[in-house]
Design an enzyme around this catalytic site. Structure first.
Site, PDB file in Angstrom:
ATOM      1  N   GLU A 193     -77.787 105.570  32.366  1.00  0.00           N
ATOM      2  CA  GLU A 193     -76.959 104.982  31.314  1.00  0.00           C
ATOM      3  C   GLU A 193     -75.597 105.668  31.219  1.00  0.00           C
ATOM      4  OE1 GLU A 193     -79.993 103.250  28.037  1.00  0.00           O
ATOM      5  OE2 GLU A 193     -80.135 105.417  28.374  1.00  0.00           O
ATOM      6  N   GLU A 233     -88.096 103.319  30.806  1.00  0.00           N
ATOM      7  CA  GLU A 233     -88.588 103.426  29.428  1.00  0.00           C
ATOM      8  C   GLU A 233     -89.830 102.593  29.146  1.00  0.00           C
ATOM      9  OE1 GLU A 233     -84.347 104.764  29.436  1.00  0.00           O
ATOM     10  OE2 GLU A 233     -85.452 103.078  30.326  1.00  0.00           O
TER      11      GLU A 233
END
Length: 268
Positions: free
Chosen positions: A122, A142
């Site tokens: 990210e 995730e």
């Protein structure tokens, strides 16, 4: 010569899991994630990274910022227990902190090798350029934790590669190589591992040769128009072009072109 960055902000008196060096002569700064062996990013580190980007953005000695990881991996992601220990208010700021490279007015380069997972991916997606080693593996894992990316990963990725490929990466926690990332338009370049630093250095030298004013304008325009319709994007581009037309750097660029010499930009 590179030197350790000194910050006035007391919150940066002791950096948590990373280092910052500046090289005023070469006009660039290095942010190096440094928590071996996988450079796991803590909650406190996220807050500090935002503050560091803001400080470097205000530092007139710096033209380009490079984010890298010490050792064989960029980052395997965030500190998992930190999510359970952090307050909902703190967690709500995760995406804002990790978006600091995008908000920074200066060019930001991510030098990726090895694992580039979770918040590591990210953070890289929020940078302007991603130079990937052939060893790089990108992932947003995730789903394996019963969660989704929370720092802009799925949103930025979808803008770059579309919903089908983003679902494949996010919903399956699928890893992709540096080569795949390049083929899909995520990575700017993919290079042999031994050439990562020299490729990044060459890009730094290339970027600082341009007008800092034109660079800042191009970055903000492209970021601001990423989700605009075509007519609005063209209109904003025209306004930016018009403002740059009256700049000292544009006049210098035109004169240098006609005089067949390298321009000397001053950023005004």
């Amino acid at each position: 010569m590179a030197q350790k960055m000194q910050f006035d902000d007391p919150r940066l008196a002791e950096l948590d899991g990373f280092t910052v060096t500046v090289d005023p002569e070469r006009q660039h700064a290095d942010i190096t994630l440094d928590r071996p062996p996988y450079n796991v990013v803590s909650m406190a580190e996220r807050d500090q990274l935002r503050l560091v980007f803001e400080a470097l953005d205000a530092d007139e000695r710096i033209r380009v910022i490079v984010v890298a990881g010490a050792g064989a991996h960029f980052s395997s992601g965030g500190n998992i227990k930190g999510f359970l220990e952090a307050s909902p208010e703190h967690v709500a700021h995760l995406a804002w902190n990790i978006a600091a490279p995008a908000r920074c007015s200066k060019p930001v380069i991510a030098a990726n090798r090895g694992y580039c997972f979770g918040v590591g991916f990210e953070l890289s997606l929020a940078c302007d350029f991603r130079i990937a080693s052939e060893t790089t593996l990108y992932a947003l894992p995730e789903q394996k934790l019963g969660q989704i990316p929370g720092s802009g990963g799925s949103a930025r990725l979808q803008k770059m590669v579309g919903i089908t490929r983003t679902k494949n990466i996010v919903m399956r926690s699928k890893r992709i190589t540096g080569q795949q990332a390049y083929d899909w338009g995520i990575a700017t370049e993919v290079v042999p591992d031994g050439e990562l630093e020299s490729t990044v250095d060459a890009l730094v030298e290339e970027l600082i040769a341009f007008s800092p004013l034109a660079q800042r304008t191009a970055k903000k325009l492209l970021n601001d128009t990423d989700d605009a319709n075509l007519s609005i994007a063209i209109d904003l581009e025209g306004h930016c072009y018009s403002r740059l037309r009256s700049s000292d750097d544009f006049r210098e660029g035109v004169n240098a072109f006609h005089e067949k010499r390298a321009p000397k930009f001053i950023g005004s």
